[in-house]
Motif scaffolding. Sequence first.
Motif, short mmCIF file in Angstrom:
data_model
loop_
_atom_site.label_atom_id
_atom_site.label_comp_id
_atom_site.label_asym_id
_atom_site.label_seq_id
_atom_site.Cartn_x
_atom_site.Cartn_y
_atom_site.Cartn_z
N UNK A 1 -8.12 58.12 39.43
CA UNK A 1 -7.69 59.27 38.65
C UNK A 1 -6.36 58.98 37.96
N UNK A 2 -5.42 58.42 38.71
CA UNK A 2 -4.10 58.09 38.14
C UNK A 2 -4.24 57.06 37.02
N UNK A 3 -5.13 56.10 37.20
CA UNK A 3 -5.33 55.08 36.17
C UNK A 3 -5.86 55.69 34.88
N UNK A 4 -6.81 56.60 35.00
CA UNK A 4 -7.34 57.25 33.80
C UNK A 4 -6.25 58.09 33.13
N UNK B 1 -14.81 57.94 40.98
CA UNK B 1 -14.15 58.95 40.16
C UNK B 1 -14.21 58.55 38.69
N UNK B 2 -14.04 57.27 38.40
CA UNK B 2 -14.10 56.81 37.01
C UNK B 2 -15.49 57.05 36.44
N UNK B 3 -16.51 56.79 37.24
CA UNK B 3 -17.88 57.02 36.79
C UNK B 3 -18.12 58.48 36.45
N UNK B 4 -17.62 59.38 37.30
CA UNK B 4 -17.81 60.80 37.04
C UNK B 4 -17.10 61.21 35.75
N UNK B 5 -15.90 60.70 35.54
CA UNK B 5 -15.14 61.02 34.32
C UNK B 5 -15.87 60.47 33.09
N UNK C 1 -17.66 66.52 30.52
CA UNK C 1 -16.43 67.28 30.29
C UNK C 1 -15.56 67.32 31.54
N UNK C 2 -15.47 66.19 32.22
CA UNK C 2 -14.68 66.08 33.44
C UNK C 2 -13.34 65.44 33.12
N UNK C 3 -12.29 66.20 33.28
CA UNK C 3 -10.96 65.60 33.18
C UNK C 3 -10.70 64.86 34.49
N UNK C 4 -9.76 63.95 34.50
CA UNK C 4 -9.47 63.24 35.75
C UNK C 4 -9.11 64.18 36.90
N UNK C 5 -8.31 65.20 36.62
CA UNK C 5 -7.92 66.10 37.69
C UNK C 5 -9.07 67.00 38.13
N UNK C 6 -10.00 67.30 37.24
CA UNK C 6 -11.18 68.10 37.62
C UNK C 6 -12.19 67.26 38.40
N UNK C 7 -12.19 65.96 38.19
CA UNK C 7 -13.17 65.09 38.84
C UNK C 7 -12.78 64.71 40.26
N UNK C 8 -11.50 64.83 40.61
CA UNK C 8 -11.07 64.31 41.90
C UNK C 8 -11.61 65.10 43.08
#
Length: 162
Positions: A68-71, A118-122, A127-134
Amino acid sequence: MTLLFALAVAIGLLAVVATWLFFGPLAAFQMQVWQAFVAWASFFHNGGKTDGLVKTMVCMSFGALVGMASVLLIGPLAMLGGLAAPVAVGLGAAVIVLAAHVPFLSTIPSSVYGFASVAGLILLGKDMTPTAAILPTILSIAVGAAFGWASEQLAGKLTKSA
C-alpha cells in the motif's frame, strides 16, 4: 486415510465453504477469495500449525502494508516519469527484505504474497484506492490463514479416524 487424501478432502470441502463465503456474505466487505487462497497456501508454506498461522498473518499483513505504501509513493515519485512505479516497487521490495532481520517478519515470501495481494486488488481496476484496499486485503488474509489452520485440523482428524 492417508494424510494426502485427508488433506484433499479437507481442503476440497473447505474450499467450497470459503468460496461461498467470499461470494456471499463477505462480498459486501470487498474481501477477495483469491487473496484468502494465497494466505491459505502461505499457511502451509510456513509449515502449518500455530507458527504457520502467525507467520502468514503477520508477514502477509506487513507485506500488504508495504505494498500500500509503495503504491502511495508512486505519486510523489512522478518526477521520475515511467520509472515512478518501478522505483516504488523496488523500494518496497527492499523494505521487505531488510525487515526480515526482525524475527517475526523473517518469512520474505509471505511478505511478498501480501504485497502482491494488495497491489493486485488495487490494479484490478475496481476503483480501489490503496487505503481502501488494505482492510479487505488484511481481512481476506486472516480468513484464508484461518481456513489453512482449519483444513490442517480437519485433515488431522480424518487421518486419526482411519
